[in-house]
Design a protein around this motif. Structure first.
Motif, PDB file in Angstrom:
ATOM      1  N   ALA A 179      -2.505  29.771 -15.447  1.00 20.20           N
ATOM      2  CA  ALA A 179      -3.911  29.434 -15.235  1.00 20.20           C
ATOM      3  C   ALA A 179      -4.109  27.929 -15.079  1.00 20.20           C
ATOM      4  O   ALA A 179      -4.911  27.480 -14.246  1.00 20.20           O
ATOM      5  CB  ALA A 179      -4.749  29.961 -16.399  1.00 20.20           C
ATOM      6  N   ILE A 180      -3.385  27.143 -15.874  1.00 20.19           N
ATOM      7  CA  ILE A 180      -3.473  25.684 -15.741  1.00 20.19           C
ATOM      8  C   ILE A 180      -2.993  25.246 -14.367  1.00 20.19           C
ATOM      9  O   ILE A 180      -3.635  24.419 -13.687  1.00 20.19           O
ATOM     10  CB  ILE A 180      -2.657  24.986 -16.843  1.00 20.19           C
ATOM     11  CG1 ILE A 180      -3.344  25.153 -18.194  1.00 20.19           C
ATOM     12  CG2 ILE A 180      -2.457  23.512 -16.529  1.00 20.19           C
ATOM     13  CD1 ILE A 180      -4.665  24.441 -18.324  1.00 20.19           C
ATOM     14  N   ALA A 181      -1.869  25.780 -13.930  1.00 23.75           N
ATOM     15  CA  ALA A 181      -1.350  25.413 -12.606  1.00 23.75           C
ATOM     16  C   ALA A 181      -2.347  25.783 -11.511  1.00 23.75           C
ATOM     17  O   ALA A 181      -2.558  25.025 -10.550  1.00 23.75           O
ATOM     18  CB  ALA A 181      -0.007  26.096 -12.363  1.00 23.75           C
ATOM     19  N   ALA A 182      -3.012  26.939 -11.638  1.00 21.14           N
ATOM     20  CA  ALA A 182      -3.997  27.363 -10.644  1.00 21.14           C
ATOM     21  C   ALA A 182      -5.222  26.454 -10.666  1.00 21.14           C
ATOM     22  O   ALA A 182      -5.759  26.091  -9.607  1.00 21.14           O
ATOM     23  CB  ALA A 182      -4.402  28.809 -10.910  1.00 21.14           C
ATOM     24  N   ALA A 183      -5.657  26.064 -11.873  1.00 21.35           N
ATOM     25  CA  ALA A 183      -6.827  25.184 -11.975  1.00 21.35           C
ATOM     26  C   ALA A 183      -6.533  23.800 -11.413  1.00 21.35           C
ATOM     27  O   ALA A 183      -7.399  23.158 -10.807  1.00 21.35           O
ATOM     28  CB  ALA A 183      -7.265  25.085 -13.438  1.00 21.35           C
ATOM     29  N   GLY A 191     -11.781  18.886  -6.055  1.00 23.64           N
ATOM     30  CA  GLY A 191     -12.227  17.825  -6.942  1.00 23.64           C
ATOM     31  C   GLY A 191     -12.973  18.325  -8.164  1.00 23.64           C
ATOM     32  O   GLY A 191     -13.493  17.529  -8.946  1.00 23.64           O
ATOM     33  N   GLN A 192     -13.005  19.631  -8.335  1.00 20.57           N
ATOM     34  CA  GLN A 192     -13.772  20.221  -9.429  1.00 20.57           C
ATOM     35  C   GLN A 192     -12.870  20.635 -10.586  1.00 20.57           C
ATOM     36  O   GLN A 192     -11.756  21.116 -10.382  1.00 20.57           O
ATOM     37  CB  GLN A 192     -14.544  21.457  -8.936  1.00 20.57           C
ATOM     38  CG  GLN A 192     -15.545  21.153  -7.836  1.00 20.57           C
ATOM     39  CD  GLN A 192     -16.174  22.412  -7.282  1.00 20.57           C
ATOM     40  OE1 GLN A 192     -15.771  23.515  -7.614  1.00 20.57           O
ATOM     41  NE2 GLN A 192     -17.185  22.243  -6.427  1.00 20.57           N
ATOM     42  N   GLY A 193     -13.385  20.474 -11.790  1.00 20.85           N
ATOM     43  CA  GLY A 193     -12.699  20.958 -12.974  1.00 20.85           C
ATOM     44  C   GLY A 193     -12.978  22.438 -13.190  1.00 20.85           C
ATOM     45  O   GLY A 193     -13.722  23.071 -12.443  1.00 20.85           O
ATOM     46  N   THR A 194     -12.389  22.985 -14.265  1.00 24.36           N
ATOM     47  CA  THR A 194     -12.537  24.411 -14.557  1.00 24.36           C
ATOM     48  C   THR A 194     -12.523  24.624 -16.061  1.00 24.36           C
ATOM     49  O   THR A 194     -11.734  23.997 -16.775  1.00 24.36           O
ATOM     50  CB  THR A 194     -11.378  25.231 -13.938  1.00 24.36           C
ATOM     51  OG1 THR A 194     -11.271  24.945 -12.553  1.00 24.36           O
ATOM     52  CG2 THR A 194     -11.610  26.728 -14.129  1.00 24.36           C
ATOM     53  N   ALA A 195     -13.370  25.531 -16.524  1.00 23.25           N
ATOM     54  CA  ALA A 195     -13.339  25.984 -17.909  1.00 23.25           C
ATOM     55  C   ALA A 195     -12.687  27.361 -17.930  1.00 23.25           C
ATOM     56  O   ALA A 195     -13.199  28.310 -17.331  1.00 23.25           O
ATOM     57  CB  ALA A 195     -14.747  26.060 -18.487  1.00 23.25           C
ATOM     58  N   ILE A 196     -11.545  27.480 -18.593  1.00 22.04           N
ATOM     59  CA  ILE A 196     -10.793  28.731 -18.637  1.00 22.04           C
ATOM     60  C   ILE A 196     -10.831  29.280 -20.057  1.00 22.04           C
ATOM     61  O   ILE A 196     -10.484  28.583 -21.010  1.00 22.04           O
ATOM     62  CB  ILE A 196      -9.325  28.518 -18.210  1.00 22.04           C
ATOM     63  CG1 ILE A 196      -9.252  27.837 -16.847  1.00 22.04           C
ATOM     64  CG2 ILE A 196      -8.579  29.843 -18.206  1.00 22.04           C
ATOM     65  CD1 ILE A 196      -7.869  27.313 -16.502  1.00 22.04           C
ATOM     66  N   ASP A 197     -11.242  30.519 -20.191  1.00 22.03           N
ATOM     67  CA  ASP A 197     -11.187  31.220 -21.473  1.00 22.03           C
ATOM     68  C   ASP A 197     -10.151  32.333 -21.363  1.00 22.03           C
ATOM     69  O   ASP A 197     -10.179  33.127 -20.414  1.00 22.03           O
ATOM     70  CB  ASP A 197     -12.547  31.812 -21.835  1.00 22.03           C
ATOM     71  CG  ASP A 197     -13.549  30.744 -22.239  1.00 22.03           C
ATOM     72  OD1 ASP A 197     -13.233  29.965 -23.160  1.00 22.03           O
ATOM     73  OD2 ASP A 197     -14.629  30.675 -21.625  1.00 22.03           O
TER      74      ASP A 197
END
Length: 408
Positions: A179-183, A191-197
């Protein structure tokens, strides 16, 4: 440790990990093996996994060292505003590859995505929780609620049987790294961040669904039975040899079954069973339904032969098999030394041992890392490198207890 391979797919990334136990540290270890700089942050004195077993005679955690190899270690007072500010600044420090947090520390709004986004708008956060509502759970409780212990072990056991491998933690840690690699890929594109749960509970449920355990109930209205050491839906069984060894034998295909029948000299018996029962043992279904009869037919052959004889006979066939052995026997076999996955690692406070790298080989090379740091060993250097802190500032933070020092 041997020289680290030159290829590092995630080189340039910087990940801050506020974590403990298995899933989140395994995520960080995997990212580190792939080349990312991973900074693990613990409370001063260490988190709850600091002394987790197994430990050396001197009390050093072999477990902690194994999951934190190649990382940098910082300890902070996570209860004080000043300590929390240090962590926030480390997560959101400038740089194209930074702004990434992995944590399983729940209930901390100051470490949440919204709070960090105010400091860096392209921040990537991954939060591992126990349950999807944020409630606490661990592998062993999630496993109990998922159903697997009720079909694990012998059918005669009459109760749940837990497995010893924290499979959901492992799967969660690897999902987290993916998931980190995909984000990161998404941020590079937009250029956008992501919140992953990522709830541990949902990891278990997803895999249970993918493998058909949950779908079987929904579609067929039946629950899977406990099968002991048999392989569900095909033929597989453990057998004991004349000298007390045990082998796991699996016949997944018609060819496997033909070879097992031939090697054991049971052609006539098996043919008679097929004729009498009106079945075809070249099919998975019939092999599984009548596995008890097949077990009895083959067991006598295994009981009449030694482990060496069984190994030689099965090795000259397509049958899938291996002999049961313990960890000590595996380590003593010389297989680790012969496997390029492993290389000698001099781990301070633990000793020198063969440590595994990343199982995936890139261009024929297994990626690995150096040893685990001493708890809190990198606090001053990380403050200088990422935040440009001066020595007097670092000394002041240490003196006031907000930043920890290395524990020896």
């Amino acid at each position: 440790m041997t020289e680290l391979p030159g290829i590092r797919p995630l080189a340039g990334l910087r990940v801050v990990e506020v974590s403990s136990f298995v899933a989140a540290p395994l995520c960080g270890l995997t990212l580190s093996q792939l080349g990312a700089e991973v900074i693990r942050i613990d409370p001063v004195g260490g988190a709850g996994d600091k002394n987790r077993w197994p430990v050396t005679d001197a009390g050093e955690s072999i477990y902690w060292a194994g999951l934190n190899r190649g990382k940098r270690s910082v300890t902070c007072d996570l209860r004080s505003p000043d300590g929390r500010e240090i962590v926030q600044r480390l997560v959101t420090a400038p740089g194209d590859g930074g702004g990434i947090l992995v944590t399983n520390a729940g209930g901390r709004d100051w470490l949440g995505h919204n709070a960090l986004r105010e400091l860096r708008d392209d921040v990537i956060t991954l939060r591992i929780t126990g349950k999807r509502d944020g409630g606490a759970a661990v592998d062993y409780t999630v496993n109990a609620a998922t159903g697997f212990p009720l079909i694990t072990g012998s059918p005669e056991h009459g109760g749940p049987a837990n497995h010893v491998l924290p499979a959901w933690d492992v799967a969660c840690g690897l999902y987290a790294a993916l998931a980190i690699a995909a984000a990161v890929r998404h941020r590079e594109s937009t250029g956008q961040g992501t919140a992953i749960d990522l709830p541990l509970e949902d990891v278990a449920l997803a895999i249970s669904g993918h493998l058909g355990y949950l779908t079987e109930v929904q579609i067929n209205g039946v629950e899977r039975e406990a099968t002991g050491n048999a392989v569900y839906g095909t033929y597989g069984k453990d057998f004991r040899t004349s000298d007390g060894a045990r082998f796991m034998v699996v016949a997944l295909t018609p060819r496997h079954m033909r070879d097992l029948v031939r090697i054991t000299g049971r052609t006539e018996v098996v043919s008679a069973l097929e004729s009498t029962l009106g079945v075809d043992f070249s099919t998975d279904a019939d092999r599984y339904r009548h596995r008890a009869l097949l077990d009895a037919v083959f067991a006598t052959w295994f009981a009449e032969h030694t482990a060496a004889e069984v190994d030689a006979a099965l090795s000259d066939s397509s049958v899938l098999f291996d002999r049961y052995r313990g960890f000590a026997e595996l380590v003593g076999s010389g297989e680790l030394e012969a496997n390029p996955l492993f290389a000698a690692l001099d781990q301070p406070r633990i000793g020198t041992y063969l440590a595994a790298g990343l199982p995936a080989a890139f261009d024929g090379r297994h990626l690995s890392t150096g040893p685990a740091p001493a708890l809190g060993a990198d606090g001053a250097d990380v403050m200088r490198d990422l935040l440009g802190a001066q020595q007097h500032e670092i000394d002041n933070l240490i003196e006031r207890g907000y930043l920890g020092e290395a524990q020896r």
